[in-house]
Write a protein that holds these residues in place. Structure first.
Motif, PDB file in Angstrom:
ATOM      1  N   ARG A 124       0.840  -1.206   0.000  1.00  0.00           N
ATOM      2  CA  ARG A 124       0.000   0.000   0.000  1.00  0.00           C
ATOM      3  C   ARG A 124       0.872   1.253   0.000  1.00  0.00           C
ATOM      4  NH1 ARG A 124      -5.618   0.244  -0.598  1.00  0.00           N
ATOM      5  NH2 ARG A 124      -5.590   2.041   0.787  1.00  0.00           N
ATOM      6  N   HIS A 125       1.937   1.233   0.813  1.00  0.00           N
ATOM      7  CA  HIS A 125       2.847   2.389   0.849  1.00  0.00           C
ATOM      8  C   HIS A 125       3.520   2.592  -0.509  1.00  0.00           C
ATOM      9  CE1 HIS A 125       3.304   1.951   5.504  1.00  0.00           C
ATOM     10  NE2 HIS A 125       2.189   2.563   5.166  1.00  0.00           N
ATOM     11  N   MET A 126       3.889   1.509  -1.176  1.00  0.00           N
ATOM     12  CA  MET A 126       4.519   1.605  -2.491  1.00  0.00           C
ATOM     13  C   MET A 126       3.574   2.233  -3.508  1.00  0.00           C
ATOM     14  SD  MET A 126       6.392  -2.133  -2.360  1.00  0.00           S
ATOM     15  CE  MET A 126       6.714  -2.271  -4.105  1.00  0.00           C
TER      16      MET A 126
ATOM     17  N   ALA B 271      -1.134   3.949   4.826  1.00  0.00           N
ATOM     18  CA  ALA B 271      -1.711   2.810   4.134  1.00  0.00           C
ATOM     19  C   ALA B 271      -3.150   3.094   3.682  1.00  0.00           C
ATOM     20  CB  ALA B 271      -1.676   1.577   5.040  1.00  0.00           C
ATOM     21  N   GLU B 272      -3.865   3.943   4.439  1.00  0.00           N
ATOM     22  CA  GLU B 272      -5.262   4.222   4.123  1.00  0.00           C
ATOM     23  C   GLU B 272      -5.449   5.545   3.373  1.00  0.00           C
ATOM     24  OE1 GLU B 272      -7.395   1.870   4.529  1.00  0.00           O
ATOM     25  OE2 GLU B 272      -5.829   0.668   5.484  1.00  0.00           O
TER      26      GLU B 272
ATOM     27  N   GLU C 152      -0.163  -0.792 -11.438  1.00  0.00           N
ATOM     28  CA  GLU C 152      -0.273  -1.515 -10.174  1.00  0.00           C
ATOM     29  C   GLU C 152      -0.899  -0.647  -9.073  1.00  0.00           C
ATOM     30  OE1 GLU C 152       2.842  -4.118  -7.466  1.00  0.00           O
ATOM     31  OE2 GLU C 152       3.342  -3.681  -9.563  1.00  0.00           O
ATOM     32  N   ILE C 153      -0.941   0.651  -9.289  1.00  0.00           N
ATOM     33  CA  ILE C 153      -1.503   1.558  -8.285  1.00  0.00           C
ATOM     34  C   ILE C 153      -2.989   1.323  -8.096  1.00  0.00           C
ATOM     35  CG2 ILE C 153      -2.008   3.972  -7.743  1.00  0.00           C
ATOM     36  CD1 ILE C 153       0.603   4.694  -9.211  1.00  0.00           C
ATOM     37  N   GLY C 154      -3.713   1.106  -9.206  1.00  0.00           N
ATOM     38  CA  GLY C 154      -5.154   0.983  -9.120  1.00  0.00           C
ATOM     39  C   GLY C 154      -5.825   2.356  -9.084  1.00  0.00           C
TER      40      GLY C 154
ATOM     41  N   PHE D 292      -5.403  12.240  -0.844  1.00  0.00           N
ATOM     42  CA  PHE D 292      -5.890  11.230  -1.768  1.00  0.00           C
ATOM     43  C   PHE D 292      -5.933   9.856  -1.103  1.00  0.00           C
ATOM     44  CE2 PHE D 292      -1.306  11.254  -2.390  1.00  0.00           C
ATOM     45  CZ  PHE D 292      -0.967   9.914  -2.520  1.00  0.00           C
ATOM     46  N   ILE D 293      -6.735   8.979  -1.675  1.00  0.00           N
ATOM     47  CA  ILE D 293      -6.891   7.618  -1.194  1.00  0.00           C
ATOM     48  C   ILE D 293      -6.804   6.657  -2.372  1.00  0.00           C
ATOM     49  CG2 ILE D 293      -8.318   8.297   0.806  1.00  0.00           C
ATOM     50  CD1 ILE D 293     -10.769   7.370  -0.773  1.00  0.00           C
ATOM     51  N   LEU D 294      -6.693   5.375  -2.060  1.00  0.00           N
ATOM     52  CA  LEU D 294      -6.713   4.317  -3.069  1.00  0.00           C
ATOM     53  C   LEU D 294      -7.908   3.423  -2.767  1.00  0.00           C
ATOM     54  CD1 LEU D 294      -2.910   3.346  -3.056  1.00  0.00           C
ATOM     55  CD2 LEU D 294      -4.076   4.970  -4.572  1.00  0.00           C
ATOM     56  N   PRO D 295      -9.094   3.791  -3.230  1.00  0.00           N
ATOM     57  CA  PRO D 295     -10.291   2.981  -2.933  1.00  0.00           C
ATOM     58  C   PRO D 295     -10.167   1.585  -3.541  1.00  0.00           C
ATOM     59  CG  PRO D 295     -10.842   4.939  -4.243  1.00  0.00           C
ATOM     60  CD  PRO D 295      -9.373   4.906  -4.107  1.00  0.00           C
ATOM     61  N   GLU D 296     -10.568   0.604  -2.807  1.00  0.00           N
ATOM     62  CA  GLU D 296     -10.484  -0.772  -3.329  1.00  0.00           C
ATOM     63  C   GLU D 296     -11.656  -1.056  -4.257  1.00  0.00           C
ATOM     64  OE1 GLU D 296      -7.972  -2.501  -3.062  1.00  0.00           O
ATOM     65  OE2 GLU D 296      -6.899  -1.525  -1.421  1.00  0.00           O
TER      66      GLU D 296
END
Length: 238
Positions: free
Chosen positions: A96-98, A123-124, A213-215, A234-238
């Motif tokens: 997640r950090h990457m 991570a979130e 790979e980020i999504g 910003f976030i990376l929503p699943e």
């Protein structure tokens, strides 16, 4: 000095190492896959296992003279000096950090010529501050990031001499943190092809191999943190 295996391969999840020292501050190993907290990126967590015991690593942090200190969870017993240990990191958290860290580089790329003034990777959720009086909308930023992610740009690293960085100061995109000097060389992280990179700047963090790979990325909020300081969340929503 601890050999930082993640510098050359951020996808290593475990390794064996030898204990150099162990005290109340934590455990220093001769090599590790755990990233030590710096540059806004948290230190890795995970586990040390050895013959007769194991301990949870609360966070890897920087020590003196290039050492990585593996701080242990409260009450955990440290391995003996000289012992061989198996080092395993919390891969889901690291990955997640990457993804987050690589996204920060993409944010820099869509704001050319604008300096970053601070950051925090989580991570979130994460944030990146810019010296920017009139930022674009969060929707515009989200769209530009989506395009760069979808393009599947490869990432890579190379080392340059410190003198080369001094001759090309525009490579540094941050005002708050300067690349560490004194070792004689600087690590550059590149996104995109070598001949025409999307982003190229000094960085010691960990990144994904491809922007794909980020999504999905969503810029959730823009904050005014001063006369010209604008904070991008910003976030990376699943």
């Amino acid at each position: 000095m601890t050999e930082a295996l993640f510098t050359e391969d951020a996808y290593l999840r475990d390794c064996t190492a030898r204990v150099i020292s162990a005290d109340e501050r934590g455990v220093v190993l001769d090599r590790t896959v755990m990233y030590a907290r710096s540059g806004g990126q948290p230190g890795d967590t995970g586990t040390l296992r050895w013959d007769g015991g194991e301990a949870a690593v609360a966070e890897a942090v920087k020590g003196e003279a290039g050492a990585v200190v593996h701080t242990l969870a409260a009450g955990a017993a440290a391995p003996p000096v000289g012992a061989e240990v198996a080092v395993t990191l919390d891969w889901a958290r690291r990955h997640r950090h990457m993804r987050m860290h690589t996204t920060m580089h993409l944010l820099c790329s869509v704001l050319p010529g604008i300096y970053a003034t601070g950051n925090q990777i989580g991570a979130e959720k994460s944030r990146l501050d810019f010296d920017l009086p009139d930022p674009p909308t969060k929707e515009w930023l989200t769209e530009r990031l989506a395009e760069l992610v979808a393009a599947g740009h490869p990432t890579g690293t190379r080392w340059i001499a410190e003198a080369e960085l001094e001759a090309n100061p525009q490579l540094v995109r941050t005002l708050s943190v300067q690349p560490p000097r004194g070792a004689g060389r600087i690590r550059l992280v590149r996104i995109g092809p070598e001949a025409a990179p999307v982003d190229l700047q000094p960085c010691g963090g960990t990144h994904v191999r491809s922007t794909a790979e980020i999504g999905r990325v969503e810029v959730t909020k823009l904050e005014n943190k001063g006369k010209q300081n604008r904070r991008v969340h910003f976030i990376l929503p699943e």
